[in-house]
Design a protein around this motif. Structure first.
Motif, short mmCIF file in Angstrom:
data_model
loop_
_atom_site.label_atom_id
_atom_site.label_comp_id
_atom_site.label_asym_id
_atom_site.label_seq_id
_atom_site.Cartn_x
_atom_site.Cartn_y
_atom_site.Cartn_z
N ARG A 1 66.02 -40.74 -39.98
CA ARG A 1 67.25 -41.44 -40.65
C ARG A 1 67.94 -42.56 -39.87
NH1 ARG A 1 71.16 -36.56 -42.65
NH2 ARG A 1 72.55 -38.26 -42.85
N ASP B 1 70.59 -53.66 -38.14
CA ASP B 1 69.95 -55.02 -37.43
C ASP B 1 69.60 -56.11 -38.42
OD1 ASP B 1 70.03 -53.99 -35.02
OD2 ASP B 1 67.81 -53.45 -34.82
N ALA B 2 69.20 -55.58 -39.64
CA ALA B 2 68.90 -56.49 -40.75
C ALA B 2 70.25 -57.14 -41.15
CB ALA B 2 68.13 -55.99 -41.69
N ASP C 1 77.64 -46.23 -41.89
CA ASP C 1 76.75 -44.97 -42.03
C ASP C 1 75.84 -44.61 -40.73
OD1 ASP C 1 77.19 -45.09 -44.58
OD2 ASP C 1 75.22 -45.75 -45.48
N HIS D 1 66.43 -44.02 -37.19
CA HIS D 1 65.52 -45.14 -37.29
C HIS D 1 65.94 -46.05 -38.26
CE1 HIS D 1 62.15 -47.36 -35.96
NE2 HIS D 1 61.45 -47.41 -37.17
N ARG D 2 65.79 -45.71 -39.61
CA ARG D 2 66.03 -46.51 -40.63
C ARG D 2 67.48 -47.03 -40.66
NH1 ARG D 2 64.84 -42.52 -45.48
NH2 ARG D 2 67.21 -42.18 -45.47
N LEU D 3 68.36 -46.48 -40.28
CA LEU D 3 69.65 -46.86 -40.31
C LEU D 3 69.74 -47.91 -39.05
CD1 LEU D 3 72.10 -43.82 -40.58
CD2 LEU D 3 72.14 -45.78 -42.02
N HIS D 4 69.18 -47.86 -37.93
CA HIS D 4 69.10 -48.93 -37.17
C HIS D 4 68.62 -50.02 -37.52
CE1 HIS D 4 70.00 -45.73 -33.65
NE2 HIS D 4 71.12 -46.14 -33.96
N ILE D 5 67.42 -49.92 -38.28
CA ILE D 5 66.69 -51.20 -38.85
C ILE D 5 67.63 -51.96 -39.74
CG2 ILE D 5 64.99 -51.91 -40.37
CD1 ILE D 5 63.01 -49.66 -39.08
N ARG D 6 68.23 -51.02 -40.64
CA ARG D 6 69.04 -51.62 -41.77
C ARG D 6 70.29 -52.27 -41.06
NH1 ARG D 6 73.13 -47.74 -45.03
NH2 ARG D 6 74.60 -49.17 -45.66
N LEU E 1 76.55 -40.82 -38.66
CA LEU E 1 75.32 -40.06 -38.44
C LEU E 1 75.27 -39.94 -36.62
CD1 LEU E 1 72.91 -38.28 -39.55
CD2 LEU E 1 71.47 -40.57 -39.18
#
Lengths: 378, 168
Positions: free
Chosen positions: B30, B39-40, B128, B32-37, B132
């Motif tokens: 989760r 950054d984007a 978010d 990892h996904r949030l960091h990508i989100r 977390l």
């Protein structure tokens, strides 16, 4: 402004085989987006005939939800259907969707399945605004990790926004439901006699408040011989007549009508009454009435207040006496009715589908600009 | 008796380690996904700000053009950027728009709307992520690795809200 057309995938959780607010919203939004020049594909449960931009995901099963029955599709077969739809991509080119728009993402449905497997920018819309949404609270532990995949959130009203903020955290952009203003504004008027007061909706759902309206009509009936109650919508007509008792003869039950029929009936109403007791998140009937030029007298509920603004009158929800007084005052004051009608027509321009769809496209563009598939972290 | 106890303890430990492991793997995924989100979302917001400033730089009013140039010259979403974008936003809000030609006006409104929305999208992602990352397990085991703690981008939205919002 001209921008590149977007490839948009919309997921509707509820079956298109039955009428409903969310379904109508999804189809109208899709048509409005197509009119704006975008590519739109809708995935929805359906067994019957559907518009050509819809991919049917099979027949739905009925589950009780929010005081009504929702018809949804869930399970491994539905999940593989979602996967296939995503792989197929935007028709006719087959390119991946630029953005996905999921409706009611927290209901157990195609929307949550899509959230489970989708990558890329995701926009979600919350329609429901049940204040006492225990289901939503109970599910939040399960749903919250999934909601972390959502790029942007839309709520159809301040109430829907508040509910979603409280139960799921995060914020939402408010964009109201659209209405086809042209359809409701122009066309024939249903011939009526006397003083027609209107009700539109499923009249045997208690939260729609028909019993409050009947009590108010009973209070007014002795001194207003010409008062008629025009009812558009489905429900058990015999039970309604029994409940109406002595005022049963004042009822004109038109049953469920198509939009054109409903619009013609609304254009004929001296007053459109929305006596709801709660559980509403928006109030489509109010924007339709404003578009049709019908003066509105509505229960004082937060979502109704924000839709109507100064273009309608309010009475305390559930108070038949206050409703009767409000109705009598409006029926006796044609100038006030004309002013309300004019104010409603002005106000509803902001709810016209091209305007609303334009606002939704802006959210899509903001989401596409934040596409996680092109992110730098991975 | 003792053997049974030892076995029971080992099994209990095994179950515990398995449960914590599952939790950890889930949390890492989760995060990892949030960091990508996030950054984007940051790059989305930066491009929305750059676009607004670019429109501002084409306006006739000298103060607006200076503020736009100052905003364009600042990289990243720093506190300094917040100040400069706020200045630009305020000047744009005070602009006499009747003097603008239709095309430029439409472009300005569009750019402003996307700043409002881009900021919403960015701050949602930050919220978010921070949520977390504030969890005990995440902090204790430093599951976020080397990713820096994201921060909100706080500037005033134009008043009255010029975003594609509801009539009030």
């Amino acid at each position: 402004m001209t921008h590149r057309p977007l490839r948009i995938g919309i997921v509707c959780p509820y079956s298109l085989d039955v009428p409903g607010g969310v379904q109508a919203h999804v189809l109208d939004l899709a048509r409005a987006l197509l009119t704006l020049g975008h590519h739109v594909d809708v995935l929805a449960p359906a067994g019957g005939p559907v518009p050509d931009f819809v991919t049917p995901a099979g027949r739905a099963v009925a589950v009780p939800y929010n005081g009504s029955v929702a018809r949804v599709r869930f399970g491994p077969v539905a999940l593989s259907r979602v996967r296939r739809w995503l792989e197929q991509g935007s028709r006719p080119t087959g390119y991946p969707f630029d953005v996905l728009h999921l409706h009611e993402p927290t209901t157990v449905s195609l929307s949550v399945l899509t959230l489970l497997v989708a990558r890329g920018p995701i926009v979600v819309t919350f329609h429901t605004a049940t204040e006492r949404s225990r289901t939503l609270s109970a599910l939040s532990a399960v749903v919250r990790p999934l909601m972390e995949k959502v790029t942007a959130r839309i709520a159809v009203s301040p109430t829907a926004r508040r509910v979603q903020v409280r139960h799921l955290g995060g914020d939402a952009v408010e964009i109201p439901n659209g209405v086809d203003v042209g359809l409701f504004a122009h066309g024939p008027v249903r011939p009526t006699a006397g003083e027609p007061v209107g009700f539109v909706g499923r009249f045997d759902e208690p939260r729609k408040g028909m019993s409050v309206l009947l009590d108010a009509v009973a209070l007014l009936a002795p001194r207003r011989p010409d008062l008629r109650l025009v009812v558009v919508g489905r429900g058990d007509a015999d039970a309604l007549r029994r409940r109406a008792g002595p005022v049963a003869e004042r009822l004109d039950l038109l049953g469920a009508l198509d939009d054109a029929g409903k619009a013609a009936a609304m254009r004929s109403m001296d007053v459109l009454c929305a006596p709801h007791r709660g559980g509403e998140s928006f109030g489509m009937v109010l924007t339709e009435a404003m578009a049709a030029g019908a003066p509105v007298l509505a229960a004082d509920l937060a979502p109704f207040r924000s839709v109507l603004g100064p273009a309608g009158e309010l009475f305390p929800a559930g108070d038949a006496g206050a409703l009767a007084r409000g109705l009598a005052a409006l029926l006796d004051d044609p100038d006030r009715r004309a002013a309300l009608s004019a104010a409603g027509r002005r106000r509803v321009a902001a709810f016209d589908w091209p305007v609303v769809a334009g606002a939704v496209v802006q959210v899509y563009r903001a989401a596409v600009a934040a596409d996680p598939r092109t992110g730098t972290a991975g | 008796m003792t053997t049974a106890l030892v076995v029971a303890v080992i099994v209990a430990l095994g179950v515990l380690v398995g449960a914590v492991g599952t939790l950890v793997v889930g949390r890492v995924r989760r995060l990892h996904r949030l960091h990508i989100r996030t950054d984007a979302a940051r790059s989305g917001l930066e491009s929305a700000l750059a676009r607004r400033a670019a429109v501002g730089a084409r306006l006739r009013k000298e103060t607006v053009r200076a503020a736009a140039a100052a905003a364009l010259a600042t990289a990243g979403l720093s506190a300094e950027r917040e100040v400069r974008e706020n200045t630009l936003g305020r000047l744009l809000a005070g602009l006499d728009r009747s003097a603008l030609d239709n095309r430029l006006h439409a472009e300005l409104v569009d750019a402003e709307q996307l700043v409002v929305l881009g900021r919403r999208v960015h701050n949602d992602a930050v919220r978010d992520t921070l949520d977390l990352r504030s969890r005990r397990l995440v902090r204790l085991l430093r599951l976020h690795g080397t990713a820096p703690l994201p921060t909100y981008f706080e500037i005033a939205d134009p008043e009255p809200a010029r975003g594609p919002l509801t009539p009030r």
